[in-house]
Design a protein around this motif. Structure first.
Motif, short mmCIF file in Angstrom:
data_model
loop_
_atom_site.label_atom_id
_atom_site.label_comp_id
_atom_site.label_asym_id
_atom_site.label_seq_id
_atom_site.Cartn_x
_atom_site.Cartn_y
_atom_site.Cartn_z
N LYS A 206 53.33 62.34 53.60
CA LYS A 206 52.23 63.22 54.29
C LYS A 206 52.87 64.74 54.08
N ARG A 207 53.94 65.12 54.49
CA ARG A 207 54.42 66.70 54.26
C ARG A 207 54.29 66.88 52.88
N ALA A 208 54.60 65.78 51.82
CA ALA A 208 54.93 66.03 50.29
C ALA A 208 53.45 66.30 49.89
N LEU B 79 48.01 57.66 49.05
CA LEU B 79 48.52 57.14 50.12
C LEU B 79 48.43 57.88 51.48
N ALA B 80 48.70 59.10 51.45
CA ALA B 80 48.82 60.02 52.51
C ALA B 80 47.44 60.67 53.13
N LEU B 81 46.62 60.76 52.30
CA LEU B 81 45.18 61.55 52.77
C LEU B 81 44.16 60.48 53.26
N LYS C 194 40.21 67.25 48.42
CA LYS C 194 41.08 68.01 47.71
C LYS C 194 41.67 67.42 46.44
N VAL C 195 41.32 66.15 45.84
CA VAL C 195 41.85 65.42 44.91
C VAL C 195 40.70 65.14 43.75
N ILE D 266 49.67 50.72 49.69
CA ILE D 266 48.54 50.94 49.04
C ILE D 266 47.68 49.63 49.09
N ARG D 267 48.23 48.45 49.19
CA ARG D 267 47.67 47.15 49.12
C ARG D 267 46.89 47.06 50.68
#
Length: 307
Positions: free
Chosen positions: A113-115, A147-149, A157-158, A217-218
């Motif tokens: 999340k931070r990364a 995975l984080a967003l 954003k992506v 992710i699954r």
């Protein structure tokens, strides 16, 4: 030879040349993998350095050594030191480079999340080529953000990020992996997940976390499909993901038992039924539990007072 250069610089040259001689020695120890000697040489070079920017560069050098050996103590100490120096008057470029360094470290300790936040902040201002090239940085950014967003932020954003799209144009596998999850093309997603698993296993920073990443992710993909339905057949889910019903039954059962998926499987009917958690019911149960705990504490206190 390096020691001779240092001696010569100290006897007949200025402060700048002396510093460069010590820096050459530090870089030599770094290249040959002598960690302790490199750290000591960097510390000596820092004592000979007056400029704030050059002192920050030496701190970044220490962080790079720490990242190579995954020395958490060394990395954390120098990240904190870099933050203090930045506040004293670090320039814009080094401020952004620190975010990249911190993001890479967060990724290496599974703080995705931070990364993801730090990577997205620096995607348009990346200059840390001493760590990796830009394409690799975008690769890390996309993999971590998936995975984080949450879904809406991933799109904004992506998927709509101009810098990321420019790199994805020449990275077919990564682009297909990203779009397969977002566009709910689960069969393609599972095929690309096998590719991403191999990539993660071969990545020095993410190899320790590849099992966790693939599992999470699954779970995300399963949850994304189940959110749209109250119930659906096990055969339909298996067909959507391009796997057998037996595999789907076994995989879902494991995640349900671990509390990662809010659903249940009717094995006789071959149906998966969702049971989304009721937030109000959960809050009610939490109040009851905390109330019982408080009453017990009050009763124990009253006994002590009576004695």
């Amino acid at each position: 030879e390096l020691d001779n250069n240092i001696q010569e610089a100290e006897t007949s040259m200025g402060e700048s040349e002396i510093r460069e001689a010590y820096l050459s020695k530090a870089e030599h120890f770094t290249r040959i993998g002598d960690k302790e000697a490199a750290i000591a040489a960097i510390a000596t070079t820092s004592e000979k350095t007056v400029s704030l920017g050059q002192r920050l560069d030496l701190v970044f050098h220490n962080i790079r050594v720490g990242l190579f050996y995954l020395d958490h103590s060394l990395i954390n100490k120098n990240i904190e030191k870099a933050k203090i120096l930045i506040e004293e008057g670090g320039d814009w470029d080094r401020r952004n480079r620190l975010k990249v360094y911190e993001g890479v470290y967060c990724m290496s300790i599974r703080d995705f999340k931070r990364a993801s936040s730090l990577f997205l902040d620096t995607i348009s201002t990346f200059t840390s080529y001493e760590l990796m090239d830009y394409n690799k940085f975008v690769w890390y950014c996309v993999v971590v953000c998936m995975l984080a967003l949450p879904r809406n932020e991933l799109r904004q954003k992506v998927l709509k990020g101009a810098e990321i799209q420019e790199v994805l144009h020449s990275a077919d596998d990564l682009r297909e992996y990203l779009h397969a999850l977002y566009d709910c093309q689960y069969q393609t997603f599972f095929a690309k997940l096998a590719w991403i698993e191999t990539e993660l296993r071969n990545d020095r920073l993410l190899a320790p976390h590849y099992r966790y990443y693939v599992r999470q992710i699954r779970i995300l993909a399963y949850s994304q499909l189940l959110e749209s339905y109250r119930s659906l057949t096990l055969d339909y889910m298996a067909q959507a993901f391009g796997v057998s019903s037996t595999f789907m039954d076994k995989d879902l059962s494991r995640f349900i038992a671990g509390g990662h998926l809010h659903c249940k499987i009717d094995k006789v009917g071959g149906i998966v039924e969702t049971n989304r958690p009721d937030s109000k019911n959960w809050q009610y149960q939490a109040v009851i539990k905390q109330g019982d705990f408080l009453l017990n504490r009050v009763q124990k206190l009253s006994r002590v007072i009576n004695i």
